[in-house]
Design an enzyme around this catalytic site. Structure first.
Site, PDB file in Angstrom:
ATOM      1  N   SER A 147     -62.096  -9.253 -12.750  1.00  0.00           N
ATOM      2  CA  SER A 147     -61.534  -8.520 -11.615  1.00  0.00           C
ATOM      3  C   SER A 147     -60.672  -9.404 -10.738  1.00  0.00           C
ATOM      4  CB  SER A 147     -62.656  -7.948 -10.735  1.00  0.00           C
ATOM      5  OG  SER A 147     -63.106  -6.718 -11.193  1.00  0.00           O
ATOM      6  N   ASP A 160     -58.245   0.353  -6.171  1.00  0.00           N
ATOM      7  CA  ASP A 160     -59.581  -0.236  -6.079  1.00  0.00           C
ATOM      8  C   ASP A 160     -60.401   0.532  -5.051  1.00  0.00           C
ATOM      9  OD1 ASP A 160     -61.675  -2.493  -5.854  1.00  0.00           O
ATOM     10  OD2 ASP A 160     -60.242  -3.334  -7.268  1.00  0.00           O
ATOM     11  N   HIS A 173     -64.916  -4.722  -2.760  1.00  0.00           N
ATOM     12  CA  HIS A 173     -64.248  -5.226  -3.952  1.00  0.00           C
ATOM     13  C   HIS A 173     -62.730  -5.245  -3.787  1.00  0.00           C
ATOM     14  CE1 HIS A 173     -63.021  -5.128  -8.290  1.00  0.00           C
ATOM     15  NE2 HIS A 173     -64.104  -5.852  -8.465  1.00  0.00           N
TER      16      HIS A 173
END
Length: 544
Positions: free
Chosen positions: A410, A187, A220
């Site tokens: 996600s 990520d 994120h």
């Protein structure tokens, strides 16, 4: 896409409506059941004497021959063959062993010259984008993660300011269950913070972007890691004692190149034994057609076949919950566990659960149905660096310093990744196929979801660890595994599979025979024989 504007009035349990229906704006990873497949109308991959060039690259070469393009060149002869073919045509930026190729930048006109070399597959090194975002802390209880936590986990947690509640707490006290293996978060990085303590055991930066900062500039990856393994009071993740490995491939704008992601996979392959990495989470997705030509599919299959469970987010581009097409990699891969986003409703009971209207489901370009299963992905709260671009872009989603409410597939994927790690903690001898079988067999059907939008059903972590002899949902695929001609282990012979599947529509029937999945709670409701009848998928699989 980001669901940052969606809210519920209570940050923990939630009350009020389900929020707007908006659809996502970024391409994300998708989750669906990789079971039956029919070769579709994609261009044929190389057969040894002919090279495959993605049509868009050929068009670009004709329109703008001088433009520099980033491509990935796969070769039947592996990295060495790809380098030999590309010699003198451009600049090699990376070797990609797991994809049997290289990343290359060259003038568009040179693509046609490269295509004259036999046995190559030439595809764009396109950008990968993250899946998406949210939270009320209902989800761990609805999916029975709390059954796997101990009372000591609370005393070892931290408060909202990141202050450890019990300074004398030892990491061994934080969890009574067997220690899970490490989870690699592929990520934007993981911020070193007290949510994770000392459990971020390794980190590597592999982004080739010029907009990549130190740490997790996007935020994120930290959020994804928080869902998987956070330990803050009130925001405990699914496996709050799991080690984490940060594989940073996404820049501060939320993007990466396919070659960056493949480089991350190669790094995991090189370090998995030393770090005990047995699960890898991909809350991202690259535009993809057939698995037979996309290098990211080849790479994640290499990871799976090396003993690492791969979990991918399905994607957030469905239109009002309708059947669509699973258009991103690695979510489109039949081996991996693809995860859709469920909406937990207003309480822990499963009776009011639905699928988020933007959680994509349907068929891949090769005819596989996805996602395989679902997990909570709506109204999730997780940790983010206060200086990250996510915080700057969505200040209204901040619920406390360093925490945001976000939604998306996600954040469904890392819950399943953590459950996979929990399954391996209790069953360390399980293969990735067995872990996938345990998670799917124990999933609970949602009464309000009458189509296959949620795969076999919603995650039940406590039930999954009790499955002692799981069926193999990849049995139909495994008959096409062959020795890797470019290294150790096995690879999927997609050409042999495609030929067999074209001649025999029931090629995978044995994997889903009634005997293999007998007494499964979801068998009749979600995956009845009719769901895989030829009429259900043969016509639609080829696309419009």
């Amino acid at each position: 896409g980001n669901r940052g504007g969606e809210r519920r009035s209570n940050a923990l349990w939630g009350s009020g409506g389900r929020g707007g229906r908006g659809r996502g704006t970024v391409v994300t990873t998708v989750a669906f059941a990789a079971l039956f497949v029919l070769p579709l109308g994609a261009a044929a991959p190389p057969n040894g004497s002919v090279s495959y060039v993605e049509p868009g690259l050929s068009a670009k070469a004709k329109k703008n021959p001088a433009e520099k393009v980033r491509v990935i060149v796969q070769s039947k002869a592996g990295v060495a063959g790809a380098k030999a073919a590309a010699r003198g045509l451009g600049s090699v930026s990376r070797e990609l062993p797991s994809a049997s190729g290289i990343a290359l930048e060259l003038p568009a006109a040179a693509v046609e010259r490269l295509a004259k070399v036999p046995g190559l597959t030439i595809t764009p090194d396109s950008q990968v984008r993250m899946s998406s975002l949210s939270s009320d802390q209902l989800w761990p209880y609805a999916q029975n993660f709390d059954d796997l936590w101990s009372k000591e986990a609370v005393t070892c947690a931290t408060d909202l300011l990141g202050i450890q509640l019990d300074p004398d707490c030892k990491s061994s006290d934080a969890y009574e269950a067997p220690a899970p293996p490490a989870i690699a978060i592929v990520d934007s990085g993981i911020e070193q913070r007290l949510d994770f303590g000392s459990r971020v055991i390794a980190e590597v930066k592999l982004s080739s972007s010029s907009t990549e900062s130190a740490g997790d500039g996007r935020g994120h990856g930290t959020f994804v890691a928080g869902v998987a393994a956070g330990a803050a009071l009130g925001f405990a993740g699914a496996a709050p004692n799991a080690p984490l490995v940060s594989v940073d491939v996404i820049d501060d704008a939320g993007a990466a190149y396919v070659s960056d992601v493949i480089a991350g996979i190669d790094w995991i392959l090189a370090n998995k034994d030393a770090l005990n990495i047995r699960v890898a989470n991909f809350s991202l997705g690259a535009p993809a057609g057939s698995i037979r030509t996309h290098p990211l599919n080849r790479a994640v299959q290499k990871l799976w076949l090396s003993g690492v469970v791969v979990v991918a987010s399905a994607g957030n581009y469905a239109v009002d919950g309708q059947l669509g097409w699973v258009q991103t990699s690695p979510a489109n891969d039949p081996f991996v566990i693809t995860v859709g986003a469920a909406d937990m409703g207003l309480d822990v009971a499963i009776g009011d659960d639905t699928m988020a209207p933007w959680s994509v489901w349907g068929y891949t370009a090769d005819g596989f149905a996805k996602p395989d299963m679902s997990a909570s992905g709506r109204y999730m709260i997780g940790p983010v660096p206060v200086g990250s671009t996510l915080v700057a872009e969505r200040p209204g989603s901040v619920v406390a310093p360093g925490y945001m409410r976000l939604s998306g597939t996600s954040f469904a994927a890392p819950a399943v990744a953590a459950a996979a790690a929990q399954v391996l903690a209790h069953n360390p001898h399980f293969t990735p196929d067995q872990v996938k079988g345990a998670l799917m067999l124990s999933a609970r059907g949602m009464p309000l979801v009458t189509n296959r939008a949620g795969g076999v059903g919603r995650l039940d972590a406590a039930a999954a660890i009790l499955v002692s002899n799981p069926p193999n949902p990849n049995a139909g695929l495994n008959q096409f595994l062959v020795a890797d001609p470019n290294g150790a282990g096995q690879v999927f012979d997609d050409a042999a599979w495609a030929e067999y599947a074209a001649a025999n529509a029931a090629w995978n029937q044995a994997a889903w025979a009634e005997a293999a999945w007998a007494e499964a709670a979801w068998a009749e409701a979600a995956w009845a024989d009719a769901a895989w009848a030829e009429a259900a998928w043969a016509d639609g699989a080829a696309g419009e």
